[in-house]
Design a protein around this motif. Structure first.
Motif, mmCIF file in Angstrom:
data_model
loop_
_atom_site.group_PDB
_atom_site.id
_atom_site.type_symbol
_atom_site.label_atom_id
_atom_site.label_comp_id
_atom_site.label_asym_id
_atom_site.label_seq_id
_atom_site.Cartn_x
_atom_site.Cartn_y
_atom_site.Cartn_z
ATOM 1 N N LEU A 55 10.867 -60.032 39.688
ATOM 2 C CA LEU A 55 9.684 -60.546 40.357
ATOM 3 C C LEU A 55 8.487 -60.484 39.424
ATOM 4 O O LEU A 55 8.471 -59.713 38.450
ATOM 5 N N CYS A 56 7.451 -61.267 39.748
ATOM 6 C CA CYS A 56 6.223 -61.191 38.970
ATOM 7 C C CYS A 56 5.472 -59.891 39.324
ATOM 8 O O CYS A 56 5.470 -59.453 40.478
ATOM 9 N N SER A 57 4.870 -59.296 38.352
ATOM 10 C CA SER A 57 4.131 -58.033 38.563
ATOM 11 C C SER A 57 2.735 -58.315 39.099
ATOM 12 O O SER A 57 2.170 -59.389 38.867
ATOM 13 N N PRO A 58 2.181 -57.354 39.835
ATOM 14 C CA PRO A 58 0.759 -57.485 40.197
ATOM 15 C C PRO A 58 -0.089 -57.486 38.923
ATOM 16 O O PRO A 58 0.335 -56.989 37.878
ATOM 17 N N GLY A 59 -1.274 -58.002 39.003
ATOM 18 C CA GLY A 59 -2.135 -58.057 37.833
ATOM 19 C C GLY A 59 -3.455 -57.347 38.024
ATOM 20 O O GLY A 59 -3.863 -57.008 39.132
ATOM 21 N N ASN A 60 -4.120 -57.065 36.874
ATOM 22 C CA ASN A 60 -5.487 -56.523 36.854
ATOM 23 C C ASN A 60 -5.622 -55.238 37.668
ATOM 24 O O ASN A 60 -6.485 -55.105 38.552
ATOM 25 N N LEU A 61 -4.747 -54.254 37.407
ATOM 26 C CA LEU A 61 -4.802 -52.967 38.108
ATOM 27 C C LEU A 61 -6.041 -52.176 37.675
ATOM 28 O O LEU A 61 -6.295 -52.010 36.482
ATOM 29 N N LYS A 62 -6.782 -51.692 38.672
ATOM 30 C CA LYS A 62 -7.981 -50.896 38.419
ATOM 31 C C LYS A 62 -7.941 -49.615 39.250
ATOM 32 O O LYS A 62 -7.397 -49.623 40.353
ATOM 33 N N ALA A 63 -8.523 -48.536 38.714
ATOM 34 C CA ALA A 63 -8.596 -47.250 39.436
ATOM 35 C C ALA A 63 -10.062 -46.799 39.496
ATOM 36 O O ALA A 63 -10.751 -46.766 38.477
ATOM 37 N N GLU A 64 -10.535 -46.451 40.706
ATOM 38 C CA GLU A 64 -11.934 -46.027 40.896
ATOM 39 C C GLU A 64 -11.938 -44.717 41.680
ATOM 40 O O GLU A 64 -11.339 -44.631 42.742
ATOM 41 N N GLN A 65 -12.643 -43.660 41.092
ATOM 42 C CA GLN A 65 -12.649 -42.348 41.723
ATOM 43 C C GLN A 65 -13.543 -42.377 42.960
ATOM 44 O O GLN A 65 -14.681 -42.824 42.938
ATOM 45 N N GLN A 66 -12.983 -41.857 44.067
ATOM 46 C CA GLN A 66 -13.719 -41.799 45.326
ATOM 47 C C GLN A 66 -14.384 -40.441 45.506
ATOM 48 O O GLN A 66 -15.526 -40.360 45.949
ATOM 49 N N ARG A 67 -13.649 -39.383 45.179
ATOM 50 C CA ARG A 67 -14.171 -38.021 45.246
ATOM 51 C C ARG A 67 -13.359 -37.193 44.255
ATOM 52 O O ARG A 67 -12.508 -37.735 43.551
ATOM 53 N N ALA A 68 -13.512 -35.878 44.297
ATOM 54 C CA ALA A 68 -12.893 -35.045 43.253
ATOM 55 C C ALA A 68 -11.386 -35.130 43.270
ATOM 56 O O ALA A 68 -10.729 -35.044 42.222
ATOM 57 N N ASN A 69 -10.756 -35.318 44.418
ATOM 58 C CA ASN A 69 -9.288 -35.286 44.508
ATOM 59 C C ASN A 69 -8.699 -36.610 44.979
ATOM 60 O O ASN A 69 -7.571 -36.641 45.460
ATOM 61 N N ALA A 70 -9.431 -37.728 44.831
ATOM 62 C CA ALA A 70 -8.915 -39.013 45.303
ATOM 63 C C ALA A 70 -9.436 -40.146 44.437
ATOM 64 O O ALA A 70 -10.546 -40.070 43.898
ATOM 65 N N ILE A 71 -8.584 -41.197 44.327
ATOM 66 C CA ILE A 71 -8.982 -42.409 43.628
ATOM 67 C C ILE A 71 -8.564 -43.598 44.490
ATOM 68 O O ILE A 71 -7.701 -43.499 45.371
ATOM 69 N N GLU A 72 -9.189 -44.762 44.223
ATOM 70 C CA GLU A 72 -8.813 -45.997 44.904
ATOM 71 C C GLU A 72 -8.316 -47.010 43.875
ATOM 72 O O GLU A 72 -8.964 -47.238 42.852
ATOM 73 N N LEU A 73 -7.105 -47.590 44.141
ATOM 74 C CA LEU A 73 -6.497 -48.586 43.255
ATOM 75 C C LEU A 73 -6.685 -49.971 43.838
ATOM 76 O O LEU A 73 -6.614 -50.161 45.062
#
Length: 556
Positions: free
Chosen positions: A453-471
Motif C-alpha cells: 500500500l502507499c504510505s502516509p505522507g508528511n508525518l509531523k510530531a508536536e508536543q502537547q505537554r511533558a508526557n504527550a505528543i500529537e502526530l
C-alpha cells in the motif's frame, strides 16, 4: 470410336530402339481417339512362319512399351492396334525391326588373367575356362548347327545367309560365364568382377544391368549400362538399385560399333524389411521420454520378434536396446536436451529393418524462485536454475483483477536470474510465471505476490505537554484500499519497549500519543494497513523522532 481422321494415320510411325540385348523400347505419338479401352501390341519373327504371335496389352494413357526376351539378329514385325469400348479393333501402325547380333570374338590374342578378379579359392571353384578354347568350341557349334540354333562369327553368318539358311541365336546360347562374379551387397548394390585380359587395343568393357518391373497391365524392363574404360580394370560397382529385385548383368566387349557379349548372370538384391510406423516421442518430465510406434502394416504380428530402440542426445552415437512392446520409456536423460529417438523392427528370422526416427526435447528444469522484492509500484522477481539445459526464460506477470493489464512475457537469456516489473498498482495481487524453455518444451514455476500500500505522507510530531505528543500526517493516494493506520513508538535504542496504536478509519489524520517518559528520545513511525484477514496489506512506514519539547518533526 471416333477420331479426327483415319485411325491408321493418327500415328506418324512407331519408334523402335534396342535398349539392351534382346530388349526393345517402342514409342508412338499420343492419339486423340475417343472411347479407347486399351492398345494391343503384336509381334512375331518374320522368318519363322510357325512362331507364336506374341501380344501385349497396354493402357490407353500410355504411349510406350518395352518388349523383352526377343531372339538376337532376327527381323520382327510389330503391329499396334487400338481396342474400343465396343471391343472393335482398329489398326494403328506397323513397323519391321531387326534385333542386334550377339557375337563372340574369335580373335582374342591376350592371355587371360587367371585371377578372374577374385581370390584363388574363387578361381578354383569356378574353374575359369581358357578363352581361346571357348571361342573354338563356339565356332565349331556354329559351323555344325542347323535351323535356328547358331553361334558363329559374322563371316560364318554371312555365308549361311548366302546359302539361304536362316541361323538364329537363342538367348540361352549366350556363352557360359567367363569367370564373371556377381555379388549382391546389401539391398541396393551389386559388385561385378571378371577375368581381365579379354580386351584388345581400341576396345573396352561395358556392363549392362536390367530388372523386370511389374505393372498392373504389363511388365517393363529397366536397363542401364556402365562403361569401364580404365586400362586393366576388371571390376565395377552397380549402386542405387532397387531392393529385392532380380537383376540380369551382362558383360560386353565393345570395339567400334561391334558389341560382343562375354557372359551373363542374374542376382537378386537384398530384401527390405518394412520399418515401424507412426513413431512419436513426448517428455514425461525433465529426465524421461516416452516413445510409441506401430507395427509395420506389411508384416503380420506373429512375424515380429522384437524391436530395437535408441534414445541419445542429437548427433551422438546410437545405443540400442531390445524391447518387446510398441512403447518404451527412456529414463535418466538430460533435462532440456534434444534427443534422437530411433526404432527398428526385428523379424522372427532376426532380419532387421532400417530405423525410423524422430527428435524430441526433454522438459527443462523449473527455476527455484526467491522471495520477491516489492514496493507499492514495482515487483522484482529473483530465481536460480535447476539441473539440465535451458535455452531461454519467459517471465509473465498477470493481475488477479480482470481489468488490469498483463505484463510480459519478458524473454530473457539463460544467464539472467532477475527481472523488474514497474508501473504496477499499489496493494494489488499479481500472479507470476517463470517459464524455462528448451526447443518446443517448457516448464513453469509460478506464485503470487502483492504490491505494498502507499504510505502516509508528511508525518509531523508536536508536543502537547511533558508526557504527550500529537502526530499528524497526509493520507496515502490509494485511500480505497486503506483501512487505517498503525502508529508504532518506542524508546530509542530499546526495541523491547515498542508499543503500537491502531488508528481507524482511514479518514483520520491526527492522533495523540501519551504516557511518554520525561526528557526521553523516542522512535515514532506510522504505516497504512488494509486488505483482508487472509490477505493483509500494509505500507512502508515513515518515522519521526519526538523529544519532550515542543518541536516539529520532518517526514523521512
Amino acid at each position: 470410336m471416333s477420331a479426327t481422321g483415319d485411325a491408321a494415320t493418327e500415328v506418324a510411325e512407331l519408334i523402335i530402339q534396342e535398349v539392351a540385348p534382346m530388349v526393345v523400347d517402342i514409342r508412338w505419338d499420343h492419339m486423340h481417339l475417343d472411347n479407347v479401352k486399351r492398345y494391343t501390341l503384336n509381334y512375331t519373327p518374320l522368318a519363322n512362319e510357325n512362331a507364336k504371335r506374341e501380344e501385349k496389352s497396354i493402357p490407353p494413357s500410355n504411349t510406350a512399351a518395352t518388349v523383352d526376351q526377343l531372339v538376337p539378329d532376327t527381323e520382327y514385325l510389330f503391329d499396334l492396334s487400338a481396342v474400343g469400348t465396343d471391343d472393335q479393333v482398329h489398326h494403328v501402325a506397323s513397323k519391321k525391326f531387326t534385333t542386334g547380333p550377339v557375337q563372340v570374338a574369335a580373335d582374342v590374342a591376350d592371355t587371360p588373367d587367371t585371377n578372374c578378379g577374385s581370390t584363388e579359392s574363387d578361381v578354383a571353384e569356378k574353374s575359369c575356362p581358357d578363352v581361346k578354347s571357348i571361342v573354338q568350341e563356339i565356332e565349331e557349334r556354329g559351323s555344325h548347327s542347323q535351323g535356328n540354333g547358331s553361334y558363329g562369327t559374322r563371316e560364318q553368318k554371312g555365308a549361311s545367309k548366302d546359302k539361304g539358311t536362316s541361323q538364329k541365336m537363342k538367348e540361352n546360347d549366350v556363352p557360359g560365364p567367363l569367370c564373371l562374379k556377381v555379388v549382391a551387397v546389401g539391398k541396393t548394390r551389386i559388385d561385378v568382377s571378371w577375368q581381365a585380359g579379354y580386351v584388345q587395343a581400341g576396345s573396352h568393357y561395358k556392363v549392362t544391368y536390367s530388372c523386370v518391373k511389374k505393372g498392373l497391365v504389363y511388365n517393363s524392363v529397366s536397363t542401364k549400362e556402365k562403361t569401364v574404360t580404365r586400362p586393366g580394370a576388371h571390376c565395377t560397382i552397380l549402386d542405387s538399385l532397387d531392393p529385392n529385385k532380380e537383376y540380369t548383368v551382362c558383360l560386353y566387349r565393345v570395339k567400334g560399333r561391334t558389341q560382343t557379349i562375354l557372359c551373363k548372370q542374374t542376382v537378386t538384391t537384398g530384401h527390405t524389411i518394412p520399418s515401424p510406423e507412426s513413431l512419436s516421442a513426448r517428455p514425461r518430465d525433465c529426465t524421461t521420454l516416452e516413445a510409441s510406434w506401430t507395427r509395420p502394416a506389411q508384416i503380420p504380428k506373429e512375424h515380429v520378434n522384437a524391436y530395437l530402440v535408441s534414445c541419445v542426445p542429437a548427433s551422438s552415437k546410437d545405443q540400442w536396446e531390445r524391447v518387446g512392446s510398441t512403447t518404451y520409456v527412456f529414463k535418466n536423460l538430460d533435462g532440456g536436451t534434444k534427443h534422437s529417438v530411433k526404432v527398428k523392427c526385428v523379424c522372427v528370422d532376426e532380419s532387421v529393418s532400417e530405423p525410423v526416427d524422430t527428435t524430441a526435447y526433454t522438459k527443462p528444469s523449473p527455476v527455484k524462485p526467491y522471495q520477491p522484492e516489492c514496493s507499492h509500484s514495482s515487483i522484482r522477481l529473483n530465481w536460480e536454475f535447476g539441473a539440465g539445459k535451458t535455452q531461454s526464460v519467459e517471465v509473465t506477470l498477470v493481475s488477479d483483477h480482470p481489468t488490469q493489464k498483463v505484463f510480459g512475457p519478458q524473454k530473457l537469456i539463460k544467464k539472467q536470474t532477475t527481472v523488474l516489473f514497474e508501473g504496477l498498482s499499489p496493494g494489488t495481487t499479481y500472479k507470476y510465471e517463470i517459464k524455462t524453455v528448451s526447443g518446443d518444451q517448457g516448464n513453469i514455476s509460478e506464485g503470487h505476490v502483492t504490491t505494498m500500500l502507499c504510505s502516509p505522507g508528511n508525518l509531523k510530531a508536536e508536543q502537547q505537554r511533558a508526557n504527550a505528543i500529537e502526530l499528524s500526517w497526509a493520507p496515502p493516494t490509494n485511500m480505497d484500499k486503506v483501512s487505517g493506520y498503525i502508529v508504532t513508538y518506542s524508546v530509542k535504542g530499546a526495541s523491547e519497549s515498542e508499543q503500537t496504536k491502531e488508528i481507524c478509519p482511514a479518514s483520520v489524520t491526527r492522533c495523540q500519543v501519551t504516557d511518554l517518559l520525561d526528557d526521553t528520545e523516542y522512535d515514532v513511525s506510522i504505516r497504512s494497513f488494509g486488505g483482508t484477514k487472509d490477505s493483509p496489506l500494509e505500507s512502508a512506514s515513515i518515522s519521526a523522532d519526538p523529544r519532550p519539547k515542543t518541536v516539529t518533526f520532518p517526514c523521512k
